[in-house]
Design an enzyme around this catalytic site. Sequence first.
Site, mmCIF file in Angstrom:
data_model
loop_
_atom_site.group_PDB
_atom_site.id
_atom_site.type_symbol
_atom_site.label_atom_id
_atom_site.label_comp_id
_atom_site.label_asym_id
_atom_site.label_seq_id
_atom_site.Cartn_x
_atom_site.Cartn_y
_atom_site.Cartn_z
ATOM 1 N N LYS A 22 -10.566 2.401 32.593
ATOM 2 C CA LYS A 22 -10.547 0.933 32.536
ATOM 3 C C LYS A 22 -9.817 0.443 31.289
ATOM 4 O O LYS A 22 -8.968 -0.447 31.361
ATOM 5 C CB LYS A 22 -11.988 0.398 32.538
ATOM 6 C CG LYS A 22 -12.087 -1.079 32.211
ATOM 7 C CD LYS A 22 -13.512 -1.557 32.111
ATOM 8 C CE LYS A 22 -14.203 -1.268 30.809
ATOM 9 N NZ LYS A 22 -13.949 -2.188 29.701
ATOM 10 N N ASN A 23 -10.152 1.015 30.137
ATOM 11 C CA ASN A 23 -9.582 0.489 28.895
ATOM 12 C C ASN A 23 -8.083 0.742 28.784
ATOM 13 O O ASN A 23 -7.357 -0.031 28.164
ATOM 14 C CB ASN A 23 -10.330 1.052 27.676
ATOM 15 C CG ASN A 23 -11.736 0.466 27.578
ATOM 16 O OD1 ASN A 23 -12.068 -0.498 28.276
ATOM 17 N ND2 ASN A 23 -12.569 1.050 26.732
ATOM 18 N N ARG A 94 -13.150 -9.512 26.295
ATOM 19 C CA ARG A 94 -12.343 -9.583 25.083
ATOM 20 C C ARG A 94 -10.921 -9.083 25.288
ATOM 21 O O ARG A 94 -9.990 -9.564 24.648
ATOM 22 C CB ARG A 94 -12.993 -8.737 23.996
ATOM 23 C CG ARG A 94 -14.098 -9.408 23.274
ATOM 24 C CD ARG A 94 -14.773 -8.409 22.405
ATOM 25 N NE ARG A 94 -13.831 -7.762 21.494
ATOM 26 C CZ ARG A 94 -13.421 -8.288 20.356
ATOM 27 N NH1 ARG A 94 -13.865 -9.465 19.981
ATOM 28 N NH2 ARG A 94 -12.574 -7.647 19.577
ATOM 29 N N CYS A 118 -20.894 -12.113 22.116
ATOM 30 C CA CYS A 118 -20.897 -11.015 23.082
ATOM 31 C C CYS A 118 -22.247 -10.333 23.010
ATOM 32 O O CYS A 118 -22.898 -10.344 21.964
ATOM 33 C CB CYS A 118 -19.767 -10.082 22.680
ATOM 34 S SG CYS A 118 -19.685 -8.575 23.561
ATOM 35 N N ARG A 123 -17.899 -9.983 17.765
ATOM 36 C CA ARG A 123 -16.697 -9.154 17.929
ATOM 37 C C ARG A 123 -15.472 -10.031 17.646
ATOM 38 O O ARG A 123 -14.822 -10.511 18.561
ATOM 39 C CB ARG A 123 -16.628 -8.558 19.335
ATOM 40 C CG ARG A 123 -17.742 -7.574 19.600
ATOM 41 C CD ARG A 123 -17.726 -7.083 21.023
ATOM 42 N NE ARG A 123 -16.730 -6.058 21.275
ATOM 43 C CZ ARG A 123 -16.494 -5.537 22.480
ATOM 44 N NH1 ARG A 123 -17.168 -5.964 23.514
ATOM 45 N NH2 ARG A 123 -15.567 -4.613 22.636
ATOM 46 N N ASP A 306 -19.226 3.851 23.374
ATOM 47 C CA ASP A 306 -19.482 3.526 24.776
ATOM 48 C C ASP A 306 -20.390 4.543 25.471
ATOM 49 O O ASP A 306 -20.826 4.314 26.602
ATOM 50 C CB ASP A 306 -18.155 3.425 25.551
ATOM 51 C CG ASP A 306 -17.401 2.151 25.200
ATOM 52 O OD1 ASP A 306 -18.007 1.231 24.637
ATOM 53 O OD2 ASP A 306 -16.198 2.076 25.501
ATOM 54 N N ILE A 328 -20.446 1.162 15.224
ATOM 55 C CA ILE A 328 -19.328 0.304 15.632
ATOM 56 C C ILE A 328 -19.802 -1.097 16.028
ATOM 57 O O ILE A 328 -19.245 -2.099 15.592
ATOM 58 C CB ILE A 328 -18.557 0.923 16.827
ATOM 59 C CG1 ILE A 328 -18.311 2.414 16.614
ATOM 60 C CG2 ILE A 328 -17.274 0.143 17.107
ATOM 61 C CD1 ILE A 328 -17.056 2.842 15.977
ATOM 62 N N ARG A 397 -18.227 -4.529 36.284
ATOM 63 C CA ARG A 397 -17.069 -4.852 35.434
ATOM 64 C C ARG A 397 -16.302 -3.591 35.023
ATOM 65 O O ARG A 397 -15.088 -3.629 34.872
ATOM 66 C CB ARG A 397 -17.533 -5.558 34.159
ATOM 67 C CG ARG A 397 -17.834 -7.017 34.321
ATOM 68 C CD ARG A 397 -18.095 -7.626 32.973
ATOM 69 N NE ARG A 397 -17.101 -7.184 31.997
ATOM 70 C CZ ARG A 397 -17.158 -7.415 30.699
ATOM 71 N NH1 ARG A 397 -18.163 -8.094 30.199
ATOM 72 N NH2 ARG A 397 -16.220 -6.974 29.893
#
Length: 433
Positions: A22-23, A94, A118, A123, A306, A328, A397
Amino acid sequence: MARLIIDGGKPLEGTVQISGAKNSALAIIVAAALATEGESVLENIPHDGDVGTICLILRSLGVEVWFDRKGHLHVNGRTLSKHQAPYHLVRKMRASFYTAGLLLARLGRAEVPLPGGCAIGSRPVDYHIRGFTQMGADIVIEHGFMKAKCDRLKGTQLYINRSSVGTTVNLMIAASLSEGVTTLENAAKEPEVVDLAIFLNGMGAKIRGAGTDVIRIEGVDTLRGIEYTIIPDRIEAGTFMCAAAITGGNVLLKNVVPEHLRAPIIKLEEAGVIVEKGATELRVIAPPRLQPIEVETTPYPGFPTDLQQPFVACMSIADGTSVIRETIFDRFRYVDELRRMGADIKTERETAIIRGVAKLTGAPVEVTDLRAGAALAIAALAAEGRTELYGVEIIDRGYECFEGKLRGLGADVVREETMEGIDLFTAESPLKA
Ligand code: UD1
């Protein structure tokens, strides 16, 4: 509104095909619109909610974006003409802010809403904005938008305060068509950044050093569309590895890059899981009971933030006490929901101390953010009894066909659309008047 009904207690077994990252997809789809010649055809794009959102945003800017029958995504940036990204779409994620780099590079003008608060804490996008400013853009923040203008962005030396994936991606996109050389120092080294660099170079960009701390981008005048296959999603893979581990399962993951998962694999092995590595596949064999671990999230090649939540879920039934530090984001809100399933977790600022319990029990729970949703789902797979997982749209998502893949591994999971509240407003309802 939808919920997942999960009846836990079955070990997952079988084979699961991991989707594209996805990213990577979000960055590459936006970058594809930099091209003014030809179209890009992107393969292995996950069909998830965030990809849908970025496609709609690009369409609203005039870019032609469409899926063909094989599921490949076509992006034609020639028609990019509008410089205002719509708030109702951008607010959803984002990564929409990547359109700022695209618009400045292509049109010299960008009006993009600032991402708001968020579920995983504050963020900001200050590093992105500082980078554009140093490249010569005039920027004001007005009415919730970043409004930026420039003639042509100018290459310069940029230091990113904290290795940030989003900043690295946005500045790479912007710098590819800028004048002169841009150097990104303290750049993010994530595989998705490397994937973007390979894609951009295929389009005619001149990028060196992606995957190291220093990325050098020599701006070019034009880029052209290409065919490209996105890397597999290491976070989806890690999530399914955890699902196998927590349920005492034996699962073969296909379409993975094992090197991208080095840190999570090491930690699973420490927990007693057997991980057999092939060139593009991984077999995960769970032990009779997971052992506790200590781990800290850090930028790649460290342990990914993640996967923090799925690992906390696994450790909640380990044989002892685990310590997981999140450096993070502010990502421990979901542990309240895990506690409702019987987990014994204490959080203090950035640290979670997880005392493994003998079993979790199913409960109604609420998804707070994407990865937390995945963690609650896998906890439910191991729990005794039934879990109702509300807010499953958040999982959609970032995971393609999540419950379908789990069902393929033998999980007892169904999706139910919930209509609560709707009947109040139908014609027959006495409350309508
Ligand atoms: C990306 C990933 C997300 C992952 C995260 C960290 C995408 C679409 N999302 O998010 O899944 O969890 O990397 O690996 O790729 N920061 C600032 N100012 C900025 C930018 C970042 O202070 O302008 C801070 C953030 O608050 C955070 C840290 O830097 O504490 C790293 O964030 P970043 O790597 O930018 O995360 P994202 O790109 O948003």
